[in-house]
Design an enzyme around this catalytic site. Structure first.
Site, PDB file in Angstrom:
ATOM      1  CE  LYS A   6      -5.284  -1.618   1.628  1.00 26.29           C
ATOM      2  NZ  LYS A   6      -3.961  -2.246   1.734  1.00 26.29           N
TER       3      LYS A   6
ATOM      4  CE  LYS B 190       2.401   2.022   4.622  1.00 30.49           C
ATOM      5  NZ  LYS B 190       1.829   1.157   3.548  1.00 30.49           N
TER       6      LYS B 190
ATOM      7  CB  THR C 280      -0.918   0.010   1.233  1.00 30.78           C
ATOM      8  OG1 THR C 280      -1.768  -1.130   1.182  1.00 30.78           O
ATOM      9  CG2 THR C 280      -1.768   1.269   1.262  1.00 30.78           C
TER      10      THR C 280
END
Length: 293
Positions: free
Chosen positions: A177, A245, A102
């Site tokens: 995502k 993150k 990701t």
């Protein structure tokens, strides 16, 4: 062209919680596998199962027709792909490179453009499903990139997941995502508050889960991480440090588009609080701890 087990050598970079299970499923399907990880011990099980250890990313790239990366952060992706000893510098012309980390949509677009200059086919293909989905080969795989490359790699994706959709050109997988992570971040707050509320009300949280899990409140997080919350099991299927993150990437993307995301801002503040309390390596379900249960 279809990348079949009979004639395809796959390289796998990143054998952590998710990557190790994904790579194991590739071995089970009969693919020849080269592996590299910064910490060699993390790949020991795969080597024992028949994978070939490579000492560097460069060596792995030179020995593979398809390379899959599953690393931690965008900076790690940049190092693996763009460094002088990285994939783009050493992959053979015509090779397929698939980043399943990701990461940043803008970085995904850059990798694709740089890959084209060298005759490489690059896809961004982040996943959802956590450690359970990786283990059971039931990952959701969101893909960005050229249709031709997607069709060639799809049989490999099918070994690791079940819901596999090409969303559009380069970067589309990462944008999708981010939609997933935005949903999860806010949903985890709801799951945590529901479990805390159930306990404060004198209910058995497990029985509450049985009732609400199959109704309109149902979600993957409720069904899979709710029981872990109740059991006090905070082992990482997905790390707190990694959801932070991802949230930051999503916030940056939203800002670029001029979109306000107050729910995401709240989730960021809560997870950053957990990180300052030493929970950065716990699973995201550790959010329940903020409710003092």
């Amino acid at each position: 062209m279809v990348l079949s087990p009979k004639d395809t050598v796959i390289g796998f970079v990143g054998t952590g919680v998710m990557g190790r299970s994904m790579a194991k499923n590739l071995l089970k399907a009969g693919y020849r596998l080269n592996v590299y990880n910064r910490t060699k011990a993390s790949a020991r099980e795969l080597v024992e199962l028949g994978a070939n250890w490579q000492d560097t990313v460069a060596e792995l790239a030179e020995a593979s027709q398809l390379v899959i990366s599953m690393v931690g952060y965008p900076k790690d992706v940049e190092e693996v792909y763009l460094g002088k000893d990285g994939l783009l510098a050493h992959a053979k012309t015509g090779s397929y490179l698939v980043d399943m980390t990701t990461s940043s949509p803008l970085l995904a677009k850059k990798l694709t453009e740089e890959g084209k200059k060298k005759g490489l086919l690059v896809l961004d293909a982040p996943v959802s499903g956590g450690d359970i989905g990786a283990r059971d080969a039931k990952l959701v795989i969101m893909v960005g990139g050229e249709a031709e490359a997607f069709n060639a790699v799809k049989p490999v994706f099918e070994v690791m997941g079940q819901n596999i959709i090409r969303q559009g050109p380069a970067g589309s997988g990462q944008y999708t995502k981010m939609c997933n992570q935005i949903t999860i971040a806010s949903n985890m707050i709801g799951v945590s508050e529901a479990m805390a509320y159930a306990q404060k009300a004198g209910l058995d949280p497990s029985r509450v889960l049985e009732s609400i899990g199959g109704g309109a409140a149902g979600s993957w997080s409720l069904s899979n991480l709710g029981p872990r919350m109740i059991a006090g099991d905070f082992a990482p299927g997905f790390y707190v440090k990694h959801i932070i993150k991802d949230i930051k990437i999503a916030l940056d993307s939203a800002q670029e588009m001029g979109l306000k995301t107050p729910g995401l801002e709240l989730a960021k503040s809560l997870y950053e609080k957990l990180a300052t309390e030493g929970e950065e390596n716990s699973g995201t379900q550790v959010l329940i701890k903020l409710y003092n249960l």
